[in-house]
Write a protein that holds these residues in place. Structure first.
Motif, PDB file in Angstrom:
ATOM      1  N   GLU A 266      31.473 -63.492  51.801  1.00 49.80           N
ATOM      2  CA  GLU A 266      30.407 -63.096  52.846  1.00 49.80           C
ATOM      3  C   GLU A 266      29.719 -64.580  53.166  1.00 49.80           C
ATOM      4  O   GLU A 266      29.980 -65.350  53.001  1.00 49.80           O
ATOM      5  CB  GLU A 266      29.378 -62.270  52.200  1.00 49.80           C
TER       6      GLU A 266
ATOM      7  N   ASP B 194      35.194 -55.664  61.242  1.00 49.47           N
ATOM      8  CA  ASP B 194      36.091 -54.670  61.293  1.00 49.47           C
ATOM      9  C   ASP B 194      36.424 -53.784  62.967  1.00 49.47           C
ATOM     10  O   ASP B 194      35.675 -53.307  63.563  1.00 49.47           O
ATOM     11  CB  ASP B 194      35.647 -53.368  60.626  1.00 49.47           C
TER      12      ASP B 194
ATOM     13  N   TRP C 113      25.789 -48.981  58.850  1.00 54.18           N
ATOM     14  CA  TRP C 113      26.008 -50.409  57.945  1.00 54.18           C
ATOM     15  C   TRP C 113      25.468 -50.396  56.536  1.00 54.18           C
ATOM     16  O   TRP C 113      26.098 -50.783  55.786  1.00 54.18           O
ATOM     17  CB  TRP C 113      25.486 -51.734  58.619  1.00 54.18           C
ATOM     18  N   SER C 114      24.123 -49.455  56.687  1.00 50.84           N
ATOM     19  CA  SER C 114      23.640 -49.162  55.298  1.00 50.84           C
ATOM     20  C   SER C 114      24.422 -48.514  54.435  1.00 50.84           C
ATOM     21  O   SER C 114      24.528 -48.383  53.120  1.00 50.84           O
ATOM     22  CB  SER C 114      22.276 -48.930  55.321  1.00 50.84           C
ATOM     23  N   ASN C 115      25.144 -47.681  55.110  1.00 50.13           N
ATOM     24  CA  ASN C 115      26.117 -46.669  54.206  1.00 50.13           C
ATOM     25  C   ASN C 115      27.624 -47.166  54.180  1.00 50.13           C
ATOM     26  O   ASN C 115      28.430 -46.586  53.516  1.00 50.13           O
ATOM     27  CB  ASN C 115      26.296 -45.383  55.194  1.00 50.13           C
ATOM     28  N   GLY C 116      27.732 -48.573  54.482  1.00 52.23           N
ATOM     29  CA  GLY C 116      29.028 -49.048  54.353  1.00 52.23           C
ATOM     30  C   GLY C 116      30.150 -48.705  55.120  1.00 52.23           C
ATOM     31  O   GLY C 116      31.404 -48.976  54.924  1.00 52.23           O
ATOM     32  N   ASN C 117      29.778 -47.988  56.443  1.00 51.59           N
ATOM     33  CA  ASN C 117      30.580 -47.618  57.349  1.00 51.59           C
ATOM     34  C   ASN C 117      30.728 -48.336  58.636  1.00 51.59           C
ATOM     35  O   ASN C 117      31.533 -48.099  59.695  1.00 51.59           O
ATOM     36  CB  ASN C 117      30.182 -46.210  57.769  1.00 51.59           C
TER      37      ASN C 117
ATOM     38  N   SER D  51      30.960 -52.610  60.112  1.00 50.92           N
ATOM     39  CA  SER D  51      31.207 -53.737  60.025  1.00 50.92           C
ATOM     40  C   SER D  51      31.691 -54.568  61.173  1.00 50.92           C
ATOM     41  O   SER D  51      32.494 -54.204  61.905  1.00 50.92           O
ATOM     42  CB  SER D  51      32.333 -54.434  58.696  1.00 50.92           C
TER      43      SER D  51
ATOM     44  N   SER E 258      32.790 -49.968  64.407  1.00 50.16           N
ATOM     45  CA  SER E 258      32.241 -51.167  65.290  1.00 50.16           C
ATOM     46  C   SER E 258      33.098 -51.099  66.626  1.00 50.16           C
ATOM     47  O   SER E 258      32.469 -51.290  67.646  1.00 50.16           O
ATOM     48  CB  SER E 258      32.439 -52.343  64.594  1.00 50.16           C
TER      49      SER E 258
ATOM     50  N   ARG F  85      23.184 -64.369  56.979  1.00 45.89           N
ATOM     51  CA  ARG F  85      23.254 -62.965  56.587  1.00 45.89           C
ATOM     52  C   ARG F  85      22.747 -62.146  57.450  1.00 45.89           C
ATOM     53  O   ARG F  85      22.787 -60.864  57.427  1.00 45.89           O
ATOM     54  CB  ARG F  85      23.113 -62.846  55.073  1.00 45.89           C
TER      55      ARG F  85
ATOM     56  N   GLY G   7      37.505 -48.227  62.161  1.00 42.99           N
ATOM     57  CA  GLY G   7      36.085 -48.521  62.139  1.00 42.99           C
ATOM     58  C   GLY G   7      35.412 -48.297  63.275  1.00 42.99           C
ATOM     59  O   GLY G   7      35.807 -48.105  64.371  1.00 42.99           O
TER      60      GLY G   7
END
Length: 327
Positions: A16, A191, A182-186, A188, A198, A90, A196
């Motif tokens: 990352e 991506d 994003w906080s739920n990992g869905n 990026s 995004s 980041r 995705g």
């Protein structure tokens, strides 16, 4: 060749974005000087903006104060967010979203600024009575000169405002949605697959952006001659330049980074290095635009005269001149 293979297979190139401490620790003398100068530029941009806000608050009529502050703040805010993203890689997603959301509001505010420079809604409608909007203009319909003109009414003026306002509102909503996903990992940014979130959100934002820019272009084409003495053409040019640099330039660099055209340089991945290049360019560009914008807006404007007043004044001057010639 060996160095290229090392960079390609270095696990740090697939990690990352680096932490701030990693960025600071890898800086050499040139890097320290570069980061310091860019940080100084971003700081000066914000200080110039704050000084401009004080001037606007004291000198500009109340109906234009907040609008001009919003518009002149585009370049300093983007420079500041780029500086934060440069030091904290980041956080780039959040700094970019903040800049984009702010500029979405600026698009709407610039439309309102042009109307207020004429004197507001009522004065604009009075001056534009029996006239029409030319809608065959960019970015939507510049290739459609056959489109009929639209009569200028209170309803058509409202539709122009709504066309730009939807972008300011929806950009904020989609930014919040992106952060939640994003906080739920869905979500990026890297991506770009069809599965995705995004790619779909960015495509939707792109459509909303084009729709929002269209009313601003229509209004500018209508009032550019009337507001020529108020330097509306260079102001519009600066607005367009901020749009191109902050959106198109950044998008091109990000695409090159995703394709691997921009090589990684540990501790920076390809994507992080692309973001770094974009941020450093934006800081310099927005610094210059901030200084130019200060020159363009640092004055207190008097209301532009009505067309009837212009005619009467011209008649008076001609009559006076004729009397002098006879005498």
């Amino acid at each position: 060749m060996e160095m290229s293979n090392f960079t390609l297979f270095d696990p740090r190139c697939r990690a990352e974005a680096p932490f701030s401490i990693d960025v600071i620790m890898q800086l050499d003398i040139f890097g320290i000087v570069l980061f310091s100068v860019l940080t100084l530029m971003a700081t000066v941009s914000m200080l110039v903006f704050i000084e401009e806000c004080i001037y606007i608050y004291k000198k500009v009529p109340p109906n234009k104060k907040s609008i001009i502050i919003w518009v002149t703040g585009a370049a300093p805010v983007i420079a500041t967010m780029s500086c934060l993203g440069m030091w904290v890689p980041r956080a780039t997603m959040f700094t970019d979203m903040t800049s984009a959301t702010y500029f979405a509001i600026v698009v709407f505010k610039f439309l309102i600024l042009m109307i207020e420079e004429v004197g507001g809604d009522n004065a604009f409608l009075k001056r534009s009575e029996n006239k029409s909007f030319k809608i065959s203009t960019g970015p939507c319909c510049c290739c459609c000169p056959c489109l009929p003109n639209v009569p200028i009414t209170r309803r058509s003026l409202f539709m122009l405002k709504l066309g730009s306002y939807q972008f300011a509102l929806m950009k904020l909503v989609l930014t919040i949605l992106s952060i939640v996903l994003w906080s739920n990992g869905n979500f990026s940014v890297a991506d770009v697959s069809a599965n995705g979130a995004s790619i779909w959100i960015n495509c939707f934002i792109g459509v909303l952006t084009i729709i929002a820019l269209w009313p601003v272009a229509i209004m500018f084409m209508h009032v550019r001659e009337a507001l020529r003495t108020l330097k509306m053409i260079p102001k519009y040019a600066m607005y367009q330049l901020v749009l191109i640099l902050s959106q198109l330039q950044t998008a091109i660099i990000n695409i090159l980074a995703m394709n691997g055209t921009i090589a990684c340089a540990p501790p920076y991945t390809s994507q992080s290095r692309g973001n770094l290049m974009s941020q450093q360019l934006l800081i310099v560009e927005m610094f210059i635009i901030t200084l130019v914008t200060r020159v363009l807006y640092r004055r207190q404007y008097d209301p532009i005269p009505d067309l009837e007043d212009d005619v009467e004044e011209t008649k008076t001057v001609l009559t006076s001149k004729k009397a002098v010639d006879i005498a």
